[in-house]
Design a protein around this motif. Structure first.
Motif, mmCIF file in Angstrom:
data_model
loop_
_atom_site.group_PDB
_atom_site.id
_atom_site.type_symbol
_atom_site.label_atom_id
_atom_site.label_comp_id
_atom_site.label_asym_id
_atom_site.label_seq_id
_atom_site.Cartn_x
_atom_site.Cartn_y
_atom_site.Cartn_z
ATOM 1 N N ALA A 1 0.864 -1.184 0.000
ATOM 2 C CA ALA A 1 0.000 0.000 0.000
ATOM 3 C C ALA A 1 0.891 1.221 0.000
ATOM 4 O O ALA A 1 1.950 1.230 0.609
ATOM 5 N N LYS B 1 -6.988 -7.607 -9.050
ATOM 6 C CA LYS B 1 -6.254 -6.445 -8.523
ATOM 7 C C LYS B 1 -6.038 -5.408 -9.624
ATOM 8 O O LYS B 1 -4.939 -4.970 -9.911
ATOM 9 N N ASN C 1 -2.796 -2.500 -2.333
ATOM 10 C CA ASN C 1 -3.696 -1.991 -1.293
ATOM 11 C C ASN C 1 -4.430 -0.737 -1.753
ATOM 12 O O ASN C 1 -5.591 -0.512 -1.395
ATOM 13 N N GLU D 1 -8.489 -0.604 -2.057
ATOM 14 C CA GLU D 1 -9.191 0.437 -1.296
ATOM 15 C C GLU D 1 -10.271 1.095 -2.151
ATOM 16 O O GLU D 1 -11.407 1.273 -1.710
#
Length: 606
Positions: A14, A114, A157, A161
């Protein structure tokens, strides 16, 4: 020194690097992230060796080790990974992502793969990916979405999010505004359409969320190919909508209390009086968006709840000046070109506002312009600037109206004159006189169809004998929405639709229409094309004009000469599966076909 893994996996960290750190790889071969960090002075060989040793002991990712030890920042790591992978790197945040695009892939698939669609420009979709070097995945996304994929690097990340945020509908407008910056929208104001760039938007109101909102509205309109932006007062705040392919769609709804500030911001960049709220105003501004110049025309009117603004977006990339690409049928185009090249006389282009008349005239000028031809136009406003064409902007506030400008142009030795619109009797008379004295005259007029131009000109006081001598041809046109290729499907029109289209014998034959998908915002339509009716003034029609014959008699002659009406031309497009029959019927009203009780019935075009 111990070698690094060939495929860096630190892309799964992240991070929150600065948007300004987006870097494009320029090296000719793939490089390891350690090499890049060392070459850029962010890391020493000893520090890399220590990090690799800890990585082997702890099992953590190399990037995680470097960040946890404070050796490099997340921003620097993204910078270096982007260079290694040969893509751009970006930290995701509000304003960089169109939340509606997540439906192209589905939230579940985005989270599993992702990836996150960010924005699209024409046929290209920019997608944030944790593994942008995964070419099979890029191909899979292209096949699924139907777009060319432009992969960019983002940390895992960060992607997850925003996938979860947007899939849950968690988009806070206040957060959206405060997290945007001028560099996100990359819009630069120019002081005037005639001056060099002197002012950057970021210099006007540093960090203002109002500036950001206006910038995003303009950039989104440019990206999506919108023709207009509507900024409207509402009891609950400000509604911002834009028009695409003739239909209005809502872009955002801002919180209460911001409308006056939004209006003031637009007025400032449009060089309008922000203190005057009781009278309509007009303004203009040139911006740079998506790396190209865009002209904006701003109009304001006072309403009960506050001022409403409409911003016309004049994007030269959307201006198609090649006549062959406008949508004319080949036979119709040849007749139009033949009439256009006559040395003198008048050619009129008619239709309602927003039907593409200006584009048709500019295409005609593009065909006529040359170093040997003096072309002068009178426009209000000058929408696009053309090379080798002398364009005059009407300014009625100082007395520079169409008629006065036209009289002055006649003393400028013109070969071709184009009038943006014939609005009144004086302009009509000067235009007729110019076309009778050796000039080629092009102009627009508001009428329902081609024969209607004759009665419209006589209603403005032009004598029939003068009109019959001056008029060479009339083009009537509409814009019809075309079928979205992503959701095109077969269907069978109702008997009433076939009857209205003049195709009662085609019952049971399949036509095409769009079912609706995320690409076309569930409208079933993507893009527009022109429908053209061309009335060539033949000797027989010239005699009817001279005699002051009614419109239905002119239509009868056109039918006998195999000149099709607007609706008949549109039905041909539907038969060719460019659009739906319902769309044709909606843009060609019944009075376009038949306005007299005894008018001839339409013959079949099939």
């Amino acid at each position: 020194m111990t070698s690094e893994p060939q495929q860096p996996t630190a892309t799964r960290l992240a991070s929150d690097p600065d948007r300004d750190q987006v870097i494009e790889q320029s090296a000719s071969r793939p490089r390891l992230v350690g090499e890049v960090l060392i070459s850029e002075g962010h890391l020493t060989e000893d520090q890399l060796e220590q990090a690799l040793t800890e990585q082997r002991t702890s099992g953590k990712k190399l990037g995680e080790v470097l960040i946890n030890s404070g050796t490099v920042s997340e921003s620097v790591l993204l910078h270096s990974l982007a260079r290694c992978l040969g893509v751009k790197g970006v930290r995701l945040r509000h304003g960089l992502i169109d939340p509606q695009l997540i439906s192209l892939i589905s939230p579940e698939e985005c989270e599993r793969l992702k990836v996150l669609p960010m924005f699209r420009v024409r046929g290209k979709l920019t997608v944030a990916m944790a593994e942008p070097q995964d070419l099979p995945l890029v191909d899979q996304l292209a096949a699924k979405t139907g777009y060319q994929i432009i992969p960019v690097l983002a940390f895992e990340n960060n992607i997850l999010e925003y996938v979860r945020k947007y899939s849950a509908g968690d988009v806070d407008i206040n957060e959206f505004l405060t997290t945007l910056s001028e560099t996100d929208v990359e819009v630069v104001e120019r002081e005037s359409i005639d001056e060099d760039p002197t002012t950057d938007l970021s210099q006007m109101v540093e960090g203002s969320p109002i500036v950001n909102l206006v910038n995003v509205a303009m950039l989104t309109a440019v990206k999506d190919g919108a023709s207009d932006i509507h900024i409207e007062p509402d009891k609950g705040g400000t509604r911002i909508r834009y028009r695409i392919d003739g239909s209005l769609r809502e872009l955002m709804h801002s919180p209460p209390g911001m409308h006056a500030a939004i209006v003031s911001r637009v007025k400032i960049i449009g060089k309008m009086d922000i203190s005057e709220k009781r009278l309509p105003q007009e303004g203009r501004v040139r911006i740079v968006a998506e790396g190209r110049e865009i002209d904006l025309r701003v109009s304001s009117i006072p309403t009960l709840l506050g001022e409403k603004l409409v911003i016309r977006v004049l994007d030269k990339e959307n201006l198609n000046v090649r006549m062959e690409e406008l949508g004319f049928r080949p036979e119709l185009l040849e007749r139009f070109k033949k009439t256009l090249k006559l040395p003198h006389g008048m050619l009129l282009v008619t239709g309602p506002t927003g039907s593409g008349k200006t584009t048709t005239l500019y295409s005609a000028l593009d065909l006529l312009r040359s170093p040997e031809t003096n072309i002068v136009t009178v426009e209000d406003p000058v929408e696009y600037q053309l090379d080798m064409v002398n364009q005059v902007q009407v300014h009625e506030g100082i007395g520079l109206d169409f008629a006065r400008t036209l009289r002055s142009i006649l003393r400028q030795d013109p070969d071709v004159i184009m009038i943006g619109e014939i609005r009144d009797q004086e302009t009509a008379h000067v235009a007729i006189q110019a076309s009778l004295t050796g000039h080629s005259m092009l102009a627009t007029l508001h009428t329902n169809d081609a024969p209607g131009a004759i009665s419209r000109m006589t209603d403005m006081g032009v004598e029939p004998y003068l009109l019959s001598a001056a008029l060479n041809g009339v083009v009537a046109q509409r814009l019809a929405r075309t079928i979205c290729p992503g959701c095109s499907t077969s269907y069978y029109p109702s008997e009433q639709v076939l009857e209205d289209a003049g195709l009662p014998h085609m019952t049971g034959r399949p036509f095409r229409k769009g079912a609706g998908c995320s690409t076309c915002h569930d409208t079933g339509c993507k893009g527009r094309m022109g429908i053209y009716e061309f009335m060539e003034v033949t000797p027989e029609i010239r005699r009817l004009i001279y005699a002051g014959a009614p419109k239905h008699q002119v239509r009868s002659i056109l039918t006998s000469q195999n000149q099709l009406s607007l609706r008949q031309e549109g039905v041909k497009l539907a038969i060719a599966h460019h659009t739906s029959l319902e769309e044709i019927l909606s843009v060609t009203k019944i009075d376009d076909v038949e306005d007299e009780p005894n008018a001839p019935q339409e013959r079949s075009v099939a």
